[in-house]
Design an enzyme around this catalytic site. Structure first.
Site, mmCIF file in Angstrom:
data_model
loop_
_atom_site.group_PDB
_atom_site.id
_atom_site.type_symbol
_atom_site.label_atom_id
_atom_site.label_comp_id
_atom_site.label_asym_id
_atom_site.label_seq_id
_atom_site.Cartn_x
_atom_site.Cartn_y
_atom_site.Cartn_z
ATOM 1 N N GLU A 90 0.827 -1.223 0.000
ATOM 2 C CA GLU A 90 0.000 0.000 0.000
ATOM 3 C C GLU A 90 0.857 1.266 0.000
ATOM 4 O OE1 GLU A 90 -3.357 2.291 2.604
ATOM 5 O OE2 GLU A 90 -2.399 0.528 3.437
ATOM 6 N N ASP A 91 1.938 1.253 0.768
ATOM 7 C CA ASP A 91 2.687 2.504 0.992
ATOM 8 C C ASP A 91 3.942 2.664 0.143
ATOM 9 O OD1 ASP A 91 0.821 3.008 2.875
ATOM 10 O OD2 ASP A 91 2.041 2.477 4.606
#
Length: 739
Positions: A90-91
């Site tokens: 996600e990051d």
């Protein structure tokens, strides 16, 4: 200077990593350690430039989650690796494909399930959190570990959110109490459930939380001495019998103390069983049950038990896999004490839930309660067409539910949530049987479909091929499985009727010289105060919308143009809106302000908690009724803040001299002559207080009263409550809310 800090930080990261391997519940092989090391390196590299709100390196969060997964939930190497990498996709630039290439499809699948769900579009009718939660459950795909790691992620976030702004803390804490704590409970993670609840309380009701914590500290020495007294008595007898055991004394959780205080309207000092004793004994599988009852016998030789509070989850374990014997006894100084008796194996299952369950199950063919539950969950998800919030509400009801055990006509045992009805039982056997249920017999007697079952009942279901569910059935059942099945059948019928209804409506409107198009459908929906076009067509189909009502609609439609002009004339441009009803405006608008800008907006007070000036409140933007103002400790606050955080507005009272408010007080005590007279005198003598209604009833020397008073703010109400408490014979005065 920064270099030294970084060096210190790297040492701290290395220490955390070593700690992670040391505390793992599963035995890690060399291959496992290699796998975890590789995942750790990938995570460290991916997050190297990120920092958390508190300023520390981001990598401390994935390690923290992995530690919870390894020691508190007790999962193995694959799950520890997935926990370390749960935010990587996600990051950062790493993709699921990269993880599959570097590791294996199993770990990639876990990480994919953990990668947060893409945001749903912000529609006021949809709850983001409920949608996300439903999607999270859909990622189960035969792997409950996704949810277990999610729970660990949430616990670590809750433990480290001091540096977040307050509104975020309240939102996250509400979600936690609403969904994650019940989920942890259902998966048998009792320790984590307790931590999540206590932390949830810390941020949703900080003052109450701090108050209970300080009171627990104040009474700690006295509690320890009390527990020691009981332990000394029991140890002597247990040693004589040659039982190997350990005794632990522990206070009840802050959240459960708070819940008791609220449910029973009592103060901290009046909560009796604030702590429990746990006797954990060594035993082989064969002697477990025998030893548990032997310990029960020893405990009850010394202390008198309360028969109504004996819980035997050894003969019939909970569907979470939990096994134990709970005995509530009358201890020294006339205090109730709960004593939990469990073997080391049972204790491990109670602490670790899922992981320990599988460790001990090893190849057993019998489905565990957890497997059955996961299958039901998948079924509910696959067939659920309801909106997300309804789904989560139904689902949540079945998470915390206490259980009852009932029998089929052949003597097989079934577990159902407490409050389940005979129709729920029919659906629990098979949905086809549920749909065709014509009647039910409980213990040989014919009973209504909404008959509430009790543990030990034996139920027989009578079916008929001609039977069809009706809308009333939704009121007869409590389990989400039954509700979903009934809704699905009703929806199919509704759609068929609605299709016929649409054709019929088109013909009827033609006679009235109106063509059915989208704008006419919207006008009709508003005219009949319905929610959707489906409702409209369905009502026409079943004949509940009559021809005369359609004629009224046509007449109103032709008049609407005239009304439009009238309204324009009424709002003549010469009248300045700022000058209309100046006193009215100041009276209604200068009490509550909303948002950081302290805007003065129109609002209504929620009837569920009747806030008055001085109460801590928040605004909630409803779909049809503008802003509704609720108290922060309103019974519905947690649900609203969790499901609709984006519709919550900060609110506070800034001036409360203009308006009066109603508050209802419940008064209990010992009946005495002239009490009503005394009560009315005290209330009337209190400045700015009028009695709106008063009802007192006495029975056998006890009186119960309800008084509705009109007050200007919270301080006046508090002063009034204090004065009522001073009346001779009054025991308790509490403010009540209607749910």
């Amino acid at each position: 200077m920064i270099e030294i800090d970084l060096e210190e930080e790297n040492k701290a990261i290395a220490r955390e990593y070593k700690e992670l391997l040391r505390i793992s519940y599963q035995t890690l092989t060399d291959a496992d350690k290699k796998l975890i090391r590789k995942a750790f390196d990938v995570a460290v590299d991916a997050h190297k430039d990120q920092r958390r709100k508190s300023g520390e390196a981001y990598i401390f969060h994935p390690i923290g989650v992995a530690k919870i997964v390894a020691s508190e939930i007790g999962l193995g190497a694959s799950s520890i690796a997935a926990a370390l990498m749960h935010d990587v996709v996600e990051d950062t630039d790493v993709t699921i494909e990269d993880i599959e290439r570097m590791f294996n499809p199993k770990i990639a699948h876990l990480v994919e399930g953990l990668t947060k769900i893409a945001q749903v579009k912000k529609d006021m009718n949809i709850s983001m959190q409920a949608e996300n939660f439903r999607k999270m459950l859909l990622t189960l795909n035969d792997d409950v570990r996704v949810i277990l790691i999610k729970i660990a992620d949430r616990l670590h976030n809750m433990q480290t959110m001091d540096s977040m702004p307050e509104y975020k803390q309240v939102k996250i804490a509400s979600e936690t109490l609403y969904i994650y704590a019940p989920l942890a409970h259902r998966l048998g993670l009792y320790n984590i459930k307790t931590k999540l609840e206590d932390l949830g309380l810390k941020y949703t009701e900080p003052e109450i939380y701090r108050d209970i914590v300080s009171k627990i500290k104040e009474t700690k020495e006295e509690q320890d001495a009390y527990i020691a007294t009981i332990c000394d008595v029991l140890k002597k007898s247990l040693d004589e019998e040659g039982i190997e055991y350990t005794i632990k004394g522990r206070p009840k959780s802050i959240y459960s103390i708070r819940r008791k205080m609220a449910a029973q309207n009592v103060t901290f000092d009046e909560v009796y069983d604030k702590f429990a004793l746990r006797i954990i004994y060594k035993s082989n599988l064969h002697d477990e049950k025998f030893l548990a009852w032997k310990i029960y016998s020893i405990v009850t030789d010394h202390y008198r038990p309360s028969p109504s509070r004996l819980r035997d989850w050894i003969s019939q374990p909970k569907s979470t896999g939990y096994e134990a014997l709970h005995i509530t006894v009358m201890g020294p100084k006339g205090r109730w004490v709960e004593i939990q008796v469990r073997s080391e194996r049972m204790d491990e299952i109670a602490e670790k839930g899922y992981a320990a369950h599988y460790k001990y199950k090893q190849g057993a063919t019998e489905e565990s309660g957890l497997d059955v539950w996961l299958n039901l969950l998948k079924e509910a998800l696959e067939s659920s067409e309801t909106n997300a919030v309804d789904f989560v509400e139904d689902f949540k009801m079945n998470l915390y539910a206490k259980e009852i055990f009932v029998f089929t006509p052949k003597g097989e045992i079934k577990s159902l949530p407490k409050g389940a009805t005979s129709l729920d039982f029919a659906f629990s056997i098979h949905s086809e049987i549920g749909i065709k249920t014509r009647g039910t017999r409980v213990n040989g007697k014919l009973v209504p479909l909404n008959h509430e079952l009790k543990s030990g009942d034996q139920i027989e279901v009578i079916t008929s091929v001609h039977q069809k569910p009706t809308i009333n059935w939704l009121d007869y059942v409590t389990t989400s499985r039954a509700k979903n099945k009934i809704r699905n059948v009703l929806n199919e019928n509704t759609k068929k009727i609605a299709e016929d209804g649409k054709e019929l409506l088109t013909r009827k409107l033609k006679h009235l010289k109106i063509t059915l198009n989208e704008s006419v459908v919207n006008e009709l929906v508003n005219f009949f105060k319905l929610k959707t076009s489906l409702d409209l067509f369905y009502r026409v189909g079943i004949g509940s919308i009559e021809n005369q009502q359609l004629k009224d609609f046509a007449a109103q439609k032709s008049n609407s143009l005239m009304n439009f002009f009238k309204s324009k004339i009424k709002r003549s441009p010469s009248s300045n809106p700022d000058e209309i009803n100046k006193p009215e405006l100041s009276k209604n608008y200068d009490l509550l302000v909303f948002g950081t800008e302290q805007d003065k907006l129109d609002y209504k007070l929620a009837s569920c908690c009747n806030p008055i000036p001085g109460d801590e409140v928040f605004g909630f933007i409803t779909i049809n009724e503008g802003i509704k103002v609720h108290k922060k400790d309103c019974p519905n606050a947690i649900t609203l803040q969790s499901n609709y955080a984006y519709r919550i507005m900060p609110a506070k009272w800034i001036d409360s001299t203009q308006q009066e408010f109603k508050a209802t007080l419940k008064i209990t005590g010992m009946d005495s002559l002239g009490l009503t007279n005394e009560l009315t005198k005290v209330i009337s003598n209190n400045m700015h207080v009028n009695i709106q209604s008063i009802s007192l009833s006495g029975e056998a020397g006890i009186f119960n009263g309800q008084v509705s008073v009109i007050v200007q703010n919270n301080n006046i109400l508090k002063k009034l409550i204090d004065n009522i408490k001073k009346i001779d014979g009054v025991d308790k005065v509490t403010r009540v809310y209607t749910n």
